[in-house]
Design a protein around this motif. Structure first.
Motif, PDB file in Angstrom:
ATOM      1  N   GLY A 124      65.231  24.425  41.546  1.00 12.16           N
ATOM      2  CA  GLY A 124      65.155  25.856  40.596  1.00 12.16           C
ATOM      3  C   GLY A 124      65.559  26.152  38.906  1.00 12.16           C
ATOM      4  N   PHE A 125      64.946  27.017  38.279  1.00 11.25           N
ATOM      5  CA  PHE A 125      64.821  27.086  36.897  1.00 11.25           C
ATOM      6  C   PHE A 125      65.736  28.454  36.392  1.00 11.25           C
ATOM      7  CE2 PHE A 125      61.432  26.188  33.922  1.00 11.25           C
ATOM      8  CZ  PHE A 125      61.892  27.186  32.584  1.00 11.25           C
ATOM      9  N   ILE A 126      66.267  27.934  35.515  1.00  8.95           N
ATOM     10  CA  ILE A 126      67.280  29.648  34.708  1.00  8.95           C
ATOM     11  C   ILE A 126      66.975  29.586  33.556  1.00  8.95           C
ATOM     12  CG2 ILE A 126      69.488  30.753  34.884  1.00  8.95           C
ATOM     13  CD1 ILE A 126      70.037  28.623  37.584  1.00  8.95           C
ATOM     14  N   GLY A 127      67.185  30.550  33.160  1.00  6.20           N
ATOM     15  CA  GLY A 127      67.036  30.274  31.595  1.00  6.20           C
ATOM     16  C   GLY A 127      66.473  31.263  30.785  1.00  6.20           C
ATOM     17  N   CYS A 128      66.168  31.409  29.203  1.00  6.32           N
ATOM     18  CA  CYS A 128      65.789  32.480  28.286  1.00  6.32           C
ATOM     19  C   CYS A 128      64.427  32.113  28.063  1.00  6.32           C
ATOM     20  CB  CYS A 128      66.600  33.429  27.329  1.00  6.32           C
ATOM     21  SG  CYS A 128      67.918  33.495  27.743  1.00  6.32           S
ATOM     22  N   PHE A 129      63.832  32.124  27.443  1.00  7.47           N
ATOM     23  CA  PHE A 129      61.755  31.994  27.254  1.00  7.47           C
ATOM     24  C   PHE A 129      61.441  32.237  25.992  1.00  7.47           C
ATOM     25  CE2 PHE A 129      62.888  33.123  31.684  1.00  7.47           C
ATOM     26  CZ  PHE A 129      63.190  31.888  31.866  1.00  7.47           C
ATOM     27  N   LEU A 130      60.611  31.701  25.583  1.00  8.14           N
ATOM     28  CA  LEU A 130      59.875  31.543  24.232  1.00  8.14           C
ATOM     29  C   LEU A 130      58.721  32.819  24.107  1.00  8.14           C
ATOM     30  CD1 LEU A 130      60.143  30.880  20.881  1.00  8.14           C
ATOM     31  CD2 LEU A 130      58.359  29.009  21.920  1.00  8.14           C
ATOM     32  N   ASP A 131      59.227  33.704  23.301  1.00  9.22           N
ATOM     33  CA  ASP A 131      58.841  34.947  23.131  1.00  9.22           C
ATOM     34  C   ASP A 131      58.267  35.805  24.633  1.00  9.22           C
ATOM     35  OD1 ASP A 131      58.169  34.414  20.349  1.00  9.22           O
ATOM     36  OD2 ASP A 131      56.712  32.871  20.573  1.00  9.22           O
ATOM     37  N   GLY A 132      59.129  35.875  25.000  1.00 13.72           N
ATOM     38  CA  GLY A 132      59.024  36.266  26.703  1.00 13.72           C
ATOM     39  C   GLY A 132      58.122  36.430  27.689  1.00 13.72           C
ATOM     40  N   ARG A 133      57.873  34.117  27.892  1.00  8.88           N
ATOM     41  CA  ARG A 133      56.875  34.026  28.334  1.00  8.88           C
ATOM     42  C   ARG A 133      57.619  32.414  29.183  1.00  8.88           C
ATOM     43  NH1 ARG A 133      52.962  29.152  28.210  1.00  8.88           N
ATOM     44  NH2 ARG A 133      50.504  29.864  28.652  1.00  8.88           N
ATOM     45  N   VAL A 134      56.971  32.170  30.368  1.00  7.89           N
ATOM     46  CA  VAL A 134      57.615  31.121  31.193  1.00  7.89           C
ATOM     47  C   VAL A 134      56.728  30.562  32.409  1.00  7.89           C
ATOM     48  CG1 VAL A 134      58.024  32.524  33.060  1.00  7.89           C
ATOM     49  CG2 VAL A 134      59.312  30.697  33.294  1.00  7.89           C
ATOM     50  N   GLU A 135      56.100  29.413  32.144  1.00  6.75           N
ATOM     51  CA  GLU A 135      55.512  28.818  32.776  1.00  6.75           C
ATOM     52  C   GLU A 135      55.999  27.619  33.781  1.00  6.75           C
ATOM     53  OE1 GLU A 135      53.456  24.939  30.625  1.00  6.75           O
ATOM     54  OE2 GLU A 135      52.533  26.389  28.868  1.00  6.75           O
ATOM     55  N   LEU A 136      55.712  28.086  34.973  1.00  7.99           N
ATOM     56  CA  LEU A 136      56.474  27.653  36.057  1.00  7.99           C
ATOM     57  C   LEU A 136      55.401  26.451  36.770  1.00  7.99           C
ATOM     58  CD1 LEU A 136      56.736  30.714  38.531  1.00  7.99           C
ATOM     59  CD2 LEU A 136      58.697  29.554  37.181  1.00  7.99           C
ATOM     60  N   SER A 137      55.799  25.166  36.811  1.00 10.20           N
ATOM     61  CA  SER A 137      54.937  23.848  36.960  1.00 10.20           C
ATOM     62  C   SER A 137      54.423  23.432  38.161  1.00 10.20           C
ATOM     63  CB  SER A 137      55.281  23.039  36.381  1.00 10.20           C
ATOM     64  OG  SER A 137      55.198  22.610  35.026  1.00 10.20           O
ATOM     65  N   CYS A 138      53.541  23.158  39.017  1.00 13.84           N
ATOM     66  CA  CYS A 138      52.466  23.040  40.195  1.00 13.84           C
ATOM     67  C   CYS A 138      51.921  21.782  39.735  1.00 13.84           C
ATOM     68  CB  CYS A 138      52.172  23.912  41.258  1.00 13.84           C
ATOM     69  SG  CYS A 138      51.667  23.941  42.979  1.00 13.84           S
ATOM     70  N   ILE A 139      51.892  20.732  39.894  1.00 11.29           N
ATOM     71  CA  ILE A 139      51.683  19.539  39.677  1.00 11.29           C
ATOM     72  C   ILE A 139      51.308  18.752  40.319  1.00 11.29           C
ATOM     73  CG2 ILE A 139      51.121  17.505  38.505  1.00 11.29           C
ATOM     74  CD1 ILE A 139      53.307  18.752  37.079  1.00 11.29           C
ATOM     75  N   ILE A 140      49.257  18.826  41.004  1.00 14.55           N
ATOM     76  CA  ILE A 140      48.827  17.490  42.466  1.00 14.55           C
ATOM     77  C   ILE A 140      48.571  16.013  41.331  1.00 14.55           C
ATOM     78  CG2 ILE A 140      47.308  17.424  43.652  1.00 14.55           C
ATOM     79  CD1 ILE A 140      46.306  20.747  43.378  1.00 14.55           C
ATOM     80  N   ASP A 161      43.060  15.702  53.357  1.00 18.25           N
ATOM     81  CA  ASP A 161      43.680  14.710  52.816  1.00 18.25           C
ATOM     82  C   ASP A 161      44.313  14.050  54.321  1.00 18.25           C
ATOM     83  OD1 ASP A 161      42.905  15.279  50.253  1.00 18.25           O
ATOM     84  OD2 ASP A 161      44.857  14.787  49.402  1.00 18.25           O
ATOM     85  N   GLU A 162      44.877  13.131  54.124  1.00 19.24           N
ATOM     86  CA  GLU A 162      45.720  12.795  55.853  1.00 19.24           C
ATOM     87  C   GLU A 162      46.715  14.159  55.639  1.00 19.24           C
ATOM     88  OE1 GLU A 162      49.281   9.374  56.778  1.00 19.24           O
ATOM     89  OE2 GLU A 162      47.884   8.819  54.944  1.00 19.24           O
ATOM     90  N   LYS A 163      48.102  14.482  54.176  1.00 18.55           N
ATOM     91  CA  LYS A 163      48.267  15.200  54.059  1.00 18.55           C
ATOM     92  C   LYS A 163      47.491  16.828  53.846  1.00 18.55           C
ATOM     93  CE  LYS A 163      53.492  17.270  52.512  1.00 18.55           C
ATOM     94  NZ  LYS A 163      54.135  16.891  52.230  1.00 18.55           N
ATOM     95  N   ASN A 164      47.809  17.184  54.673  1.00 24.48           N
ATOM     96  CA  ASN A 164      46.587  18.714  54.493  1.00 24.48           C
ATOM     97  C   ASN A 164      47.042  19.541  53.430  1.00 24.48           C
ATOM     98  OD1 ASN A 164      47.025  20.178  56.239  1.00 24.48           O
ATOM     99  ND2 ASN A 164      45.354  19.319  57.356  1.00 24.48           N
ATOM    100  N   ILE A 165      48.497  20.061  53.683  1.00 24.44           N
ATOM    101  CA  ILE A 165      49.058  20.842  52.767  1.00 24.44           C
ATOM    102  C   ILE A 165      50.259  21.177  52.944  1.00 24.44           C
ATOM    103  CG2 ILE A 165      49.995  21.711  55.181  1.00 24.44           C
ATOM    104  CD1 ILE A 165      49.181  24.464  54.507  1.00 24.44           C
ATOM    105  N   ASP A 166      50.217  20.981  51.591  1.00 23.72           N
ATOM    106  CA  ASP A 166      52.114  20.931  50.844  1.00 23.72           C
ATOM    107  C   ASP A 166      52.656  22.108  50.243  1.00 23.72           C
ATOM    108  OD1 ASP A 166      54.614  20.102  50.399  1.00 23.72           O
ATOM    109  OD2 ASP A 166      53.398  18.514  49.172  1.00 23.72           O
ATOM    110  N   GLU A 167      53.956  22.255  49.680  1.00 22.05           N
ATOM    111  CA  GLU A 167      54.435  23.481  48.893  1.00 22.05           C
ATOM    112  C   GLU A 167      55.343  22.784  48.013  1.00 22.05           C
ATOM    113  OE1 GLU A 167      57.679  25.570  51.870  1.00 22.05           O
ATOM    114  OE2 GLU A 167      55.497  25.994  52.156  1.00 22.05           O
ATOM    115  N   ILE A 168      55.927  23.471  46.972  1.00 26.89           N
ATOM    116  CA  ILE A 168      56.613  23.864  46.195  1.00 26.89           C
ATOM    117  C   ILE A 168      57.688  25.301  46.125  1.00 26.89           C
ATOM    118  CG2 ILE A 168      55.684  23.579  44.144  1.00 26.89           C
ATOM    119  CD1 ILE A 168      58.072  21.357  43.169  1.00 26.89           C
ATOM    120  N   ASN A 169      58.619  24.999  46.195  1.00 28.73           N
ATOM    121  CA  ASN A 169      59.669  26.202  45.613  1.00 28.73           C
ATOM    122  C   ASN A 169      60.423  26.412  43.784  1.00 28.73           C
ATOM    123  OD1 ASN A 169      58.710  27.742  47.653  1.00 28.73           O
ATOM    124  ND2 ASN A 169      60.597  27.535  49.310  1.00 28.73           N
ATOM    125  N   ILE A 170      60.199  27.199  43.213  1.00 28.13           N
ATOM    126  CA  ILE A 170      61.113  27.747  42.533  1.00 28.13           C
ATOM    127  C   ILE A 170      61.334  28.984  42.351  1.00 28.13           C
ATOM    128  CG2 ILE A 170      60.604  27.287  39.283  1.00 28.13           C
ATOM    129  CD1 ILE A 170      57.896  26.256  39.914  1.00 28.13           C
TER     130      ILE A 170
END
Length: 243
Positions: free
Chosen positions: A1-17, A84-93
């Protein structure tokens, strides 16, 4: 989950391989809101309602500018790596954009007679999530119920923190003062300007006396008209034989 107020109205949603053997894995971002799924990043470009407000950074993460509460939704990052052996993955934010309230609109009656009911209203529509309300008299916070605090035992009010209404069942002279309301949510708070409410005595004796004087005056006028008719002071101008 990601909840909050953001600096200068900008937010980053991280998706890291972390690791992949596929040289160029396919990245897709989707937005899920009210049961509807739309593309945000597809075919290597930003799409949908974020077309001019979002960008992909560090190859996979999503940055959104000028966020508003309408951007509250679930964002899904999908990674496809055929080699890849696992050829698909996902993350929900789950993103919840919180907006600080603006100054609420307050309505305070200017004058109320002793013993009558009175309602003070406070409303704010910009904050998200919806704010709760608290009332102050002469800069002192009022409890939710006057019966819950001995200091206000002579009063008879109830504060509804969800609607912003401060309701008096019967006001007394001690309820006179300067009132203001504060709207608060997780992002901040805002207040309206102070407004004066005066509780005044209703002079029942004076009102009854005034009514009696009016009644006597009307009686005298009626009596005078009757006497004038009897003495012939009111004469019909139309005489017999005249046209």
């Amino acid at each position: 989950g990601f909840i909050g107020c953001f600096l200068d109205g900008r937010v980053e949603l991280s998706c890291i391989i972390k690791a992949t053997t596929t040289p160029e894995p396919r990245i897709e971002w989707k937005k899920i809101k009210d049961g509807q799924t739309t593309y945000v990043f597809f075919h290597n470009k930003i799409q949908g309602d974020l077309l001019n407000r979002a960008e992909l950074i560090r190859r996979t993460s999503l940055a959104i500018r000028n966020v508003t509460r309408l951007d509250t939704a679930t964002y899904r990052c999908e990674v496809a790596a055929p080699g890849d052996e696992k050829n698909i993955d996902e993350i929900n934010i789950h993103l919840t954009v919180q907006v600080k309230p603006v100054a609420p609109k307050c309505r305070v009656p200017k004058a109320v007679p002793v013993g009558k009911s009175a309602s003070l209203h406070c409303q704010e529509n910009e904050g998200f999530p919806a704010p709760t309300y608290s009332w102050y008299r002469n800069s002192e916070p009022l409890p939710a119920d006057s019966t819950s605090h001995h200091k206000f035992k002579n009063s008879s009010f109830v504060v509804n923190p969800a609607t912003g209404t401060l309701a008096f069942s019967t006001v007394n002279k001690g309820d006179t003062g300067r009132y203001y309301c504060i709207a608060t949510n997780n992002a901040g708070s805002a207040k309206c300007e102070e407004q004066e409410m005066e509780v005044y005595d209703l002079n029942i004796g004076g009102i009854v006396g005034g009514v009696l004087v009016v009644a006597v005056v009307l009686s005298l006028i009626t009596l005078g008209i009757c006497c004038a008719y009897r003495k012939g002071l009111f004469v019909n101008k139309k005489q017999n034989g005249n046209r």
